[in-house]
Design a protein around this motif. Sequence first.
Motif, mmCIF file in Angstrom:
data_model
loop_
_atom_site.group_PDB
_atom_site.id
_atom_site.type_symbol
_atom_site.label_atom_id
_atom_site.label_comp_id
_atom_site.label_asym_id
_atom_site.label_seq_id
_atom_site.Cartn_x
_atom_site.Cartn_y
_atom_site.Cartn_z
ATOM 1 N N THR A 215 0.792 -1.222 0.000
ATOM 2 C CA THR A 215 0.000 0.000 0.000
ATOM 3 C C THR A 215 0.826 1.274 0.000
ATOM 4 N N LYS A 216 2.038 1.250 0.486
ATOM 5 C CA LYS A 216 2.739 2.514 0.718
ATOM 6 C C LYS A 216 4.053 2.681 -0.029
ATOM 7 N N ILE A 217 4.710 1.639 -0.393
ATOM 8 C CA ILE A 217 6.015 1.792 -1.020
ATOM 9 C C ILE A 217 6.170 0.865 -2.213
ATOM 10 N N LYS A 218 7.129 1.144 -3.058
ATOM 11 C CA LYS A 218 7.365 0.324 -4.221
ATOM 12 C C LYS A 218 7.893 -1.046 -3.812
ATOM 13 N N LYS A 219 7.753 -2.023 -4.715
ATOM 14 C CA LYS A 219 8.170 -3.378 -4.396
ATOM 15 C C LYS A 219 9.663 -3.465 -4.090
ATOM 16 N N ARG A 220 10.456 -2.709 -4.808
ATOM 17 C CA ARG A 220 11.899 -2.735 -4.567
ATOM 18 C C ARG A 220 12.230 -2.257 -3.165
ATOM 19 N N GLU A 221 11.577 -1.180 -2.754
ATOM 20 C CA GLU A 221 11.810 -0.639 -1.421
ATOM 21 C C GLU A 221 11.283 -1.588 -0.354
ATOM 22 N N ALA A 222 10.163 -2.233 -0.656
ATOM 23 C CA ALA A 222 9.606 -3.203 0.290
ATOM 24 C C ALA A 222 10.548 -4.374 0.488
#
Length: 233
Positions: free
Chosen positions: A124-131
Motif C-alpha cells: 500500500t505505501k512503497i514500491k516493491k523494490r523498497e519493500a
Amino acid sequence: MKRLIVFGCSNTYGEGLRDCGDASNNWAGDEPSKLAWPDKLAALMGIDEVVNFGLGGQGNKRIHNHVIEKVVSGLINPDTDVVIILWSFFGRHCIFHDDGSIERFLPGKNQRLTLEEMKNFSSTKIKKREAKKLMRVNQWYADYYSQEDQHSENYTRISHARHYLNSKGIRYHGFTSETEQWQQPKKWFDDKTLLPIGIVSIIKSHGVALDQMHPNELGHSHIAEIMYKHITK
C-alpha cells in the motif's frame, strides 16, 4: 592554518537545519550545515576551517572505514588538523559488498515489523523494490542481530580508530551519540576520554530540527559546548 576535521552521521552533517536542503529532500542537502556543531565547535576553538565528513544514516562500521580511507588518502595533515568523531548509534550496521556498494541496516519502526506487517505495508505505501529492501533489513535484525555482538563490534572499531590516528600523530577526540544502554564500554576498552553526548537527551531538552528528527540549532550549540569543555579541561 588549523583545520577541524569531523566524522559522524547525520547529527554531524546537520540534517534538519535550515541551511541543509529544504522540505523537498527532508532537509538533507548536498552540503553539510554550517549551523551544526562542527562549525560551532570550531568557533569556540578558534579554528577557521571545518571539513565535515559526516554521512547521513551511517553506523560506526562505516564511519570507522571512512576515517581510515581519509587518512590513507592523505587528506588529514597531522601538523595542522584536529579530528573529532561523533560516533553514531550502536544498533546500526552495514555490509561492504564486493562490487563496492555499501548496504545499510538501520533499526526503526518500519524496519522491525513482522513479515506479515511488511507485506501489508509494501502493498500500500512503497514500491516493491523498497519493500524488498525493508524486508531484508527486518530479517537481518531478526536472524543475526544481538546487542552483545554490536556492543563488542562498535567498541572494537572505536578503539582501533583512536589507536590508528594516534599512530599517525593525528590529534583526536571522540564522542558517542548513544544513550545509557550503550555507555558502559567493554572492560578491555582503553579510551578513558571517550565521552557520551546523548543525542536523544539533547533533543528532549532543546527540541527537534525542521525534519522533526534531528537536534535543532540550539541543540547543536549545546553539543559544541559539551565537546569544548571536554577537550579543554
